[in-house]
Scaffold this active site. Sequence first.
Site, PDB file in Angstrom:
ATOM      1  N   ASP A  37      65.726  -7.754 -30.220  1.00 39.85           N
ATOM      2  CA  ASP A  37      66.735  -6.699 -30.275  1.00 39.85           C
ATOM      3  C   ASP A  37      66.717  -6.098 -31.671  1.00 39.85           C
ATOM      4  OD1 ASP A  37      69.222  -5.276 -29.185  1.00 39.85           O
ATOM      5  OD2 ASP A  37      70.015  -6.244 -30.993  1.00 39.85           O
ATOM      6  N   GLU A  52      62.902  -3.706 -26.656  1.00 40.35           N
ATOM      7  CA  GLU A  52      63.564  -2.581 -26.003  1.00 40.35           C
ATOM      8  C   GLU A  52      62.964  -1.260 -26.478  1.00 40.35           C
ATOM      9  OE1 GLU A  52      68.147  -1.013 -25.152  1.00 40.35           O
ATOM     10  OE2 GLU A  52      67.731  -2.553 -26.647  1.00 40.35           O
ATOM     11  N   ASP A  89      74.116  -9.199 -30.759  1.00 38.30           N
ATOM     12  CA  ASP A  89      72.685  -8.999 -30.909  1.00 38.30           C
ATOM     13  C   ASP A  89      71.878 -10.118 -30.258  1.00 38.30           C
ATOM     14  OD1 ASP A  89      73.244  -6.696 -32.347  1.00 38.30           O
ATOM     15  OD2 ASP A  89      73.289  -7.757 -34.266  1.00 38.30           O
TER      16      ASP A  89
END
Length: 414
Positions: free
Chosen positions: A191, A275, A356
């Site tokens: 992340d 991501e 997170d």
Amino acid sequence: MQLRYNYRAYPGATQRHALARAFGCARVVWNDCLRDRKEAHAAGLPYVTSAELSRLRITQAKRTEERAWLAEVSAVLLQQSLRDLDAAYKNFFDSLTGKRPGRQVGPPRYKSKKDTRQSIRLNTNAFSLQDDGTVYVAKVGNLKVKWSRRLPAAPTSLTVTQDSCGRYFLSFVVDTEPDILPALETECGIDLGLSSFAVLSDGSKIDSPRFLRRAEKKLKRLQRELSRKQKGSKNRAKARIKVARQHARVADRRRDFHHKASTQIIRDSQAVYVEDLAVSGLARTRLATSVHDAGWSAFVGMLEYKAALHGRTFAKVDRAFPSSQVCSACGFRDGPKPLHIRHWTCGACGTVHDRDHNAARNVLFEGRRIVAAGRAETQNARGAPVRRAPVPAQRRETGSPRESQTTQAGIPGL
């Protein structure tokens, strides 16, 4: 697989003058050929072929008084400039027709001698590696190079670049075989953020170095000094070089940090999932400076090509996936949350999450699902081989045809 190896070059005064002449001649050929094609398009005439442009703007132009100085440089770099223009047009047309994925590519533009970056590209007919560690470039001479590592194979193309602060670099394109690392059982979801550069699914965090923020004080002082100099003066040129050097230091430090972090992640994980962030959209918000300072796109690009190089699994999770809204323990979707909420409790199972860390775990689970469904170009969860796409050369530049003359690989004595 094509990889690019960059090295710092230190040309002498005469060689710098020859390189400046080569940059200018390649730029003139590009602009002349581009102008011919634009004028033909405006007049409704057929597309001007590369053979016709080569005959008019290179062969015949050398015999005229206006372009006689084109004969002072190697003809190879002039032909490569025309090939680069053809590649730019092909990318533009493929983008219009949908053959090229990603953002739409604009048409080729004219080059200026005031551009901060000047470059020429050569194939193996115009350069060679010498036994004394120098690189011979046609009609330039033997360039002194700082070799940081050996070339793994014979290079197929060379790009000589001058950046905004006057540094010279040699960039070799090399065809190599993948360097497969020993298989591991660990997988990693990442992340990306601003407060912490990256949070891994195992709970570890990589702090954000914020190189640009740390250099802002000195940059402001240098830019104030630049704004006070008279335009066109030598002192203004010196002040501009100082600002460019400071920006280059920031970029070099950021690139070094990205390489070290991405290499460590690839070595420690068999599969990496990240991501797919909308960086261009975030760069238009009030966080634009911090987003650009983080350099997420460059970091993800390094992860992708290093995973292909070392036989690791890599997959991107769609940006619409609600990684911060789903509980990684029970899968309950708890809804969107403001950015200032860094910890939250799941309404279904009562688990307390770090925002997170929870997002990194969800990216890991979604990445596993994508690979198991066979949507990622690697081996899926059942072991069925899925064809991996070819990995292009870094910085999106391809090499010359492989039928070209070979060059000695590596530098003796290193």
